[in-house]
Design an enzyme around this catalytic site. Sequence first.
Site, PDB file in Angstrom:
ATOM      1  N   TYR A 135       0.813  -0.341  -0.042  1.00 29.75           N
ATOM      2  CA  TYR A 135       0.270   0.250   0.096  1.00 29.75           C
ATOM      3  C   TYR A 135       0.826   1.077   0.228  1.00 29.75           C
ATOM      4  O   TYR A 135       0.278   2.205  -0.813  1.00 29.75           O
ATOM      5  CB  TYR A 135      -0.826   0.165   1.315  1.00 29.75           C
ATOM      6  N   LYS A 190       2.580 -15.222   2.161  1.00 27.36           N
ATOM      7  CA  LYS A 190       2.199 -16.045   1.470  1.00 27.36           C
ATOM      8  C   LYS A 190       3.945 -16.053   1.204  1.00 27.36           C
ATOM      9  O   LYS A 190       4.495 -16.185  -0.121  1.00 27.36           O
ATOM     10  CB  LYS A 190       1.929 -14.592   0.056  1.00 27.36           C
ATOM     11  N   ASP A 222      -3.920 -18.249   1.364  1.00 27.39           N
ATOM     12  CA  ASP A 222      -5.526 -18.366   1.153  1.00 27.39           C
ATOM     13  C   ASP A 222      -5.926 -19.374   2.304  1.00 27.39           C
ATOM     14  O   ASP A 222      -7.065 -19.166   2.752  1.00 27.39           O
ATOM     15  CB  ASP A 222      -4.607 -19.402  -0.359  1.00 27.39           C
ATOM     16  N   ASP A 246      -6.081  -6.558   5.869  1.00 27.76           N
ATOM     17  CA  ASP A 246      -7.024  -5.487   5.475  1.00 27.76           C
ATOM     18  C   ASP A 246      -8.092  -6.294   5.122  1.00 27.76           C
ATOM     19  O   ASP A 246      -9.046  -6.574   4.875  1.00 27.76           O
ATOM     20  CB  ASP A 246      -7.018  -4.749   4.115  1.00 27.76           C
ATOM     21  N   ASP A 250     -11.380  -7.852   7.712  1.00 26.43           N
ATOM     22  CA  ASP A 250     -13.033  -7.347   7.292  1.00 26.43           C
ATOM     23  C   ASP A 250     -13.543  -8.916   7.636  1.00 26.43           C
ATOM     24  O   ASP A 250     -14.691  -9.058   7.628  1.00 26.43           O
ATOM     25  CB  ASP A 250     -12.833  -6.906   6.167  1.00 26.43           C
TER      26      ASP A 250
END
Length: 356
Positions: A135, A190, A222, A246, A250
């Site tokens: 980001y 990852k 994942d 992020d 959620d």
Amino acid sequence: MNIAVLPGDGIGPEITAEAVKVLKALDLKFELEEAPVGGAAYEASGHPLPETTLRLAQSADAILFGAVGDWKYDKLDRPLRPEQAILGLRKHLGLFANFRPAICYEQLTHASSLKPELVAGLDILIIRELTGDIYFGQPRGRRTAVDGHFPGAEEAFDTMRYTRPEIERIAHVAFQAAQKRGKKVTSVDKANVLETFQFWKDVVTEVGQQYPDVALDHMYVDNAAMQLVKAPKRFDVVVTGNMFGDILSDEASMLTGSIGMLPSASLNDKKQGLYEPSHGSAPDIAGQGVANPLATILSAAMMLRFSLNQPEAADRIEAAVKAVLAQGLRTPDIHSPGTTRVGTREMGEAVLKALG
Ligand code: NAD
């Protein structure tokens, strides 16, 4: 204890007012000072994070934040949009650690889209690194591709990166949080594909050696996304980077089915923090007196625990919230047959009463 109160837009002022009432009812001495932020600040002074609001936030021990945003500001230049106020506060205060608990209250298990037995008693904490990763990594931009599948084509690119100190400090935060809970950290990465996250995994493992009382495991993002809906109670503290955090935070918040119940905190290395509900400004219900104030009230409890060193007061608020749920009081977002529908103010008053 200085608290900056930034109510913001939409339902922000309504829900913040209830949290302030609860704080004032505690037998503690607070200095509470309010300032505009987001769209409200843009209307008042032409900027979503005016200098005076920023200074107030910087000088406070903690910030109680409502929510910002409204569709009517979508046409403004990006730096003037309400959401920029949160990014500005994160940047100027160095808020690098985002805490997002996902707690499923016994009385609200039916609100989840998962089977009740999977979420009953769920209490997990997602810790998201907030100031690094893809980001913010440079370089980023648009250019003409010189290699890849389509040399000469227009392309866009971002840069994923983490420095060792950035990973170390968020790892310490996660291990220390786990020491106060279930003593288990799951680091999500990852590492099988990304260099950045192999490094992340190595550094978290090193830091973990300083916390022999906390169990550490590693999980690919994942798989973590799958496990959160398959067996969410297997987690205690989850720590991960900005982008994965992020998305996963959620996802985790939805396990509880009630966004109006979920607090959050963003802390810096001085334990100064910004405390806000996980939801947005809900312009669709603003001004109707029906918004659920409990996420904001629970954010105030987190503030007492993490920034103001008042864990007993935090416990009191959390117990009062559980008590009003046990009484069957519900705002429309969590209402179900057989319970009593109340508005924002009634819910705030009920928490006040339950404080005892
Ligand atoms: P939202 O979270 O505001 O609303 C999503 C849905 O949840 C709506 O139906 C809303 O009515 C409901 N809801 C949210 N909070 C509730 C509460 N306390 N009680 C009852 N119902 C509640 O998300 P959105 O609609 O995607 O975004 C609205 C605005 O909020 C946008 O401008 C967005 O940019 C902004 N936003 C701000 C923040 C923030 O301030 N941190 C976070 C997310 C979105």
